[in-house]
Design a protein around this motif. Structure first.
Motif, PDB file in Angstrom:
ATOM      1  N   CYS A 100       0.811  -1.017   0.098  1.00 51.78           N
ATOM      2  CA  CYS A 100       0.049  -0.018  -0.175  1.00 51.78           C
ATOM      3  C   CYS A 100       0.847   1.294   0.097  1.00 51.78           C
ATOM      4  O   CYS A 100       1.947   1.379   0.369  1.00 51.78           O
ATOM      5  CB  CYS A 100      -0.993  -0.140   1.209  1.00 51.78           C
ATOM      6  SG  CYS A 100      -0.123   0.278   2.737  1.00 51.78           S
ATOM      7  N   ARG A 106      -2.866  13.290  -4.140  1.00 51.94           N
ATOM      8  CA  ARG A 106      -4.335  12.413  -4.315  1.00 51.94           C
ATOM      9  C   ARG A 106      -4.256  11.979  -5.551  1.00 51.94           C
ATOM     10  O   ARG A 106      -5.188  11.325  -5.924  1.00 51.94           O
ATOM     11  CB  ARG A 106      -5.374  13.392  -3.990  1.00 51.94           C
ATOM     12  CG  ARG A 106      -5.473  13.692  -2.286  1.00 51.94           C
ATOM     13  CD  ARG A 106      -6.706  14.403  -2.121  1.00 51.94           C
ATOM     14  NE  ARG A 106      -7.006  14.770  -0.778  1.00 51.94           N
ATOM     15  CZ  ARG A 106      -7.506  14.032   0.482  1.00 51.94           C
ATOM     16  NH1 ARG A 106      -7.675  12.805  -0.008  1.00 51.94           N
ATOM     17  NH2 ARG A 106      -7.558  14.392   1.412  1.00 51.94           N
ATOM     18  N   ARG A 107      -3.145  12.227  -6.612  1.00 50.72           N
ATOM     19  CA  ARG A 107      -3.266  11.551  -7.636  1.00 50.72           C
ATOM     20  C   ARG A 107      -3.062  10.264  -7.629  1.00 50.72           C
ATOM     21  O   ARG A 107      -3.418   9.593  -8.546  1.00 50.72           O
ATOM     22  CB  ARG A 107      -2.071  12.213  -8.704  1.00 50.72           C
ATOM     23  CG  ARG A 107      -2.430  13.799  -9.144  1.00 50.72           C
ATOM     24  CD  ARG A 107      -0.989  13.966 -10.182  1.00 50.72           C
ATOM     25  NE  ARG A 107       0.179  13.969  -9.348  1.00 50.72           N
ATOM     26  CZ  ARG A 107       1.323  14.369  -9.750  1.00 50.72           C
ATOM     27  NH1 ARG A 107       1.571  14.225 -11.149  1.00 50.72           N
ATOM     28  NH2 ARG A 107       2.517  14.185  -9.139  1.00 50.72           N
ATOM     29  N   SER A 109      -4.520   8.338  -5.877  1.00 51.24           N
ATOM     30  CA  SER A 109      -5.836   7.678  -5.693  1.00 51.24           C
ATOM     31  C   SER A 109      -6.423   6.714  -6.672  1.00 51.24           C
ATOM     32  O   SER A 109      -7.331   5.872  -6.340  1.00 51.24           O
ATOM     33  CB  SER A 109      -6.943   8.485  -5.195  1.00 51.24           C
ATOM     34  OG  SER A 109      -7.092   9.522  -6.287  1.00 51.24           O
ATOM     35  N   TYR A 111      -4.971   4.284  -7.523  1.00 48.31           N
ATOM     36  CA  TYR A 111      -4.635   2.948  -7.244  1.00 48.31           C
ATOM     37  C   TYR A 111      -5.597   2.199  -6.202  1.00 48.31           C
ATOM     38  O   TYR A 111      -5.381   1.038  -5.776  1.00 48.31           O
ATOM     39  CB  TYR A 111      -3.086   2.926  -6.533  1.00 48.31           C
ATOM     40  CG  TYR A 111      -2.127   3.463  -7.323  1.00 48.31           C
ATOM     41  CD1 TYR A 111      -1.647   2.289  -8.413  1.00 48.31           C
ATOM     42  CD2 TYR A 111      -1.506   4.357  -7.730  1.00 48.31           C
ATOM     43  CE1 TYR A 111      -0.612   2.640  -9.213  1.00 48.31           C
ATOM     44  CE2 TYR A 111      -0.594   4.805  -8.231  1.00 48.31           C
ATOM     45  CZ  TYR A 111      -0.165   3.835  -9.249  1.00 48.31           C
ATOM     46  OH  TYR A 111       0.936   4.082 -10.018  1.00 48.31           O
ATOM     47  N   GLU A 113      -8.000   1.100  -3.275  1.00 51.36           N
ATOM     48  CA  GLU A 113      -7.818   1.006  -1.765  1.00 51.36           C
ATOM     49  C   GLU A 113      -6.268   0.603  -1.364  1.00 51.36           C
ATOM     50  O   GLU A 113      -6.213   1.083  -0.035  1.00 51.36           O
ATOM     51  CB  GLU A 113      -8.603  -0.639  -1.416  1.00 51.36           C
ATOM     52  CG  GLU A 113     -10.016  -0.418  -1.642  1.00 51.36           C
ATOM     53  CD  GLU A 113     -10.680  -1.764  -1.459  1.00 51.36           C
ATOM     54  OE1 GLU A 113     -10.231  -2.796  -1.040  1.00 51.36           O
ATOM     55  OE2 GLU A 113     -11.932  -1.727  -1.486  1.00 51.36           O
ATOM     56  N   PHE A 115      -4.442   2.955  -1.983  1.00 51.11           N
ATOM     57  CA  PHE A 115      -3.843   4.176  -1.546  1.00 51.11           C
ATOM     58  C   PHE A 115      -4.454   4.800  -0.302  1.00 51.11           C
ATOM     59  O   PHE A 115      -5.615   4.588   0.164  1.00 51.11           O
ATOM     60  CB  PHE A 115      -4.402   5.337  -2.747  1.00 51.11           C
ATOM     61  CG  PHE A 115      -4.364   6.705  -2.557  1.00 51.11           C
ATOM     62  CD1 PHE A 115      -3.023   7.499  -2.319  1.00 51.11           C
ATOM     63  CD2 PHE A 115      -5.345   7.579  -1.976  1.00 51.11           C
ATOM     64  CE1 PHE A 115      -2.778   8.755  -2.139  1.00 51.11           C
ATOM     65  CE2 PHE A 115      -5.414   8.861  -1.454  1.00 51.11           C
ATOM     66  CZ  PHE A 115      -4.008   9.574  -1.729  1.00 51.11           C
ATOM     67  N   PHE A 117      -4.395   8.230   1.959  1.00 53.71           N
ATOM     68  CA  PHE A 117      -4.052   9.706   2.224  1.00 53.71           C
ATOM     69  C   PHE A 117      -3.124   9.944   3.421  1.00 53.71           C
ATOM     70  O   PHE A 117      -3.585   9.475   4.494  1.00 53.71           O
ATOM     71  CB  PHE A 117      -5.164  10.740   2.021  1.00 53.71           C
ATOM     72  CG  PHE A 117      -4.684  12.350   2.345  1.00 53.71           C
ATOM     73  CD1 PHE A 117      -4.148  12.812   1.126  1.00 53.71           C
ATOM     74  CD2 PHE A 117      -4.968  12.681   3.570  1.00 53.71           C
ATOM     75  CE1 PHE A 117      -3.719  14.180   1.509  1.00 53.71           C
ATOM     76  CE2 PHE A 117      -4.413  13.993   3.682  1.00 53.71           C
ATOM     77  CZ  PHE A 117      -3.977  14.739   2.594  1.00 53.71           C
TER      78      PHE A 117
END
Length: 211
Positions: A100, A106-107, A109, A111, A113, A115, A117
Motif C-alpha cells: 500500500c 491525491r493523484r 488515489s 490505485y 484501496e 492508496f 492519504f
C-alpha cells in the motif's frame, strides 16, 4: 504597431518552452504507442511543489526488489512518501506480496484501496483498518530534510512496521535517522531521475542487500 505592448519571450526562453512541450508530446506518444499501463513506473510525474523527486528507474527497481526480499513470501509492504518505489512494485504484478502507499498526493488515489492519504504533520491520523505493526517492512522517504519531518514520519513508520525499516533521506540526516529510528547507513547510493543538490542515502535496521 498594435503588438508593441504584448510581452515577448526571449528566443532562449521560447526554445526552452518548445523543447518542454516537444518532450511532453513525445512522452504522451510513447504512452499511447506502448499501450501504456497507467499503474507503471513514471505514469504519474513528479510535482516539485509537493517536494517530489522520483528515483531513477534503476534505483526504484533496486529498492523495490530489496523490500520484496525483506518482506518475504506473502509479505506486506508499506511505501510512505515513496511513490516511485510503489509504482515499481506495481509493475511486478502477480508476485507474492501486498503493498500500500501512504501519500499526500491525491493523484495516487487511482490505485484504489491501496492508496491511503497521508500528511506527515498528522503521523497517526490513519484509517482504523490500518492495524499497528501489520507490515513486514516499511520503506519511507520523508518529503523534507528536516528533523521535524523525520521525527513525525518516524512515528508513522514505527506504528506500521513489525520491525524492518528502509529509510531514504539525505546524508545529512544520518544522526537524526539513528536517533529516531535506530537505522544505519547503507553502501548503496540511490540516484534520482534529476540530479539533486543534496547527497542522498539509504538507511536500514536489518541485514539488507544494499551493502
Amino acid at each position: 504597431d498594435d503588438d508593441d505592448d504584448i510581452p515577448q519571450l526571449s528566443s532562449h526562453a521560447l526554445a526552452a518552452l518548445q523543447e518542454f512541450y516537444s518532450e511532453q508530446q513525445q512522452r504522451e506518444g510513447m504512452k499511447t504507442s506502448q499501450g501504456f499501463n497507467q499503474y507503471s513506473f513514471g505514469s504519474i510525474e513528479e510535482d516539485w511543489q509537493l517536494s517530489q523527486f522520483w528515483y531513477s528507474d534503476e534505483t526504484a527497481s533496486c529498492l523495490a526488489n530489496e523490500v520484496v526480499v525483506a518482506a518475504g513470501k506473502g509479505g506486506r509492504i508499506a511505501c510512505v512518501s515513496a511513490p516511485s518505489v510503489y509504482q515499481k512494485l506495481k509493475e511486478q504484478d502477480g508476485k507474492d506480496f501486498s503493498v500500500c502507499i501512504l501519500e499526500y498526493d491525491r493523484r495516487f488515489s487511482v490505485y484504489g484501496e491501496e492508496f491511503i492519504f497521508y500528511d506527515y504533520n498528522h503521523p497517526l491520523n490513519l484509517p482504523e483498518n490500518l492495524l499497528p505493526h501489520s507490515f513486514d517492512i516499511v520503506i519511507a522517504d520523508p518529503p523534507y530534510l528536516s528533523e521535524e519531518c523525520l521525527q513525525k514520519t518516524a512515528e508513522t513508520i514505527k506504528y506500521l512496521t513489525k520491525g524492518k525499516i528502509l529509510l531514504c533521506t539525505g546524508a545529512i540526516m544520518e544522526e537524526q535517522a539513528a536517533k529516531h529510528l535506530g537505522v544505519k547507513i547503507c553502501k548503496f547510493i540511490p540516484k534520482h531521475s534529476r540530479n539533486l543538490a543534496n547527497e542522498f542515502r539509504c538507511y536500514v535496521n536489518y541485514a539488507s542487500g544494499l551493502d
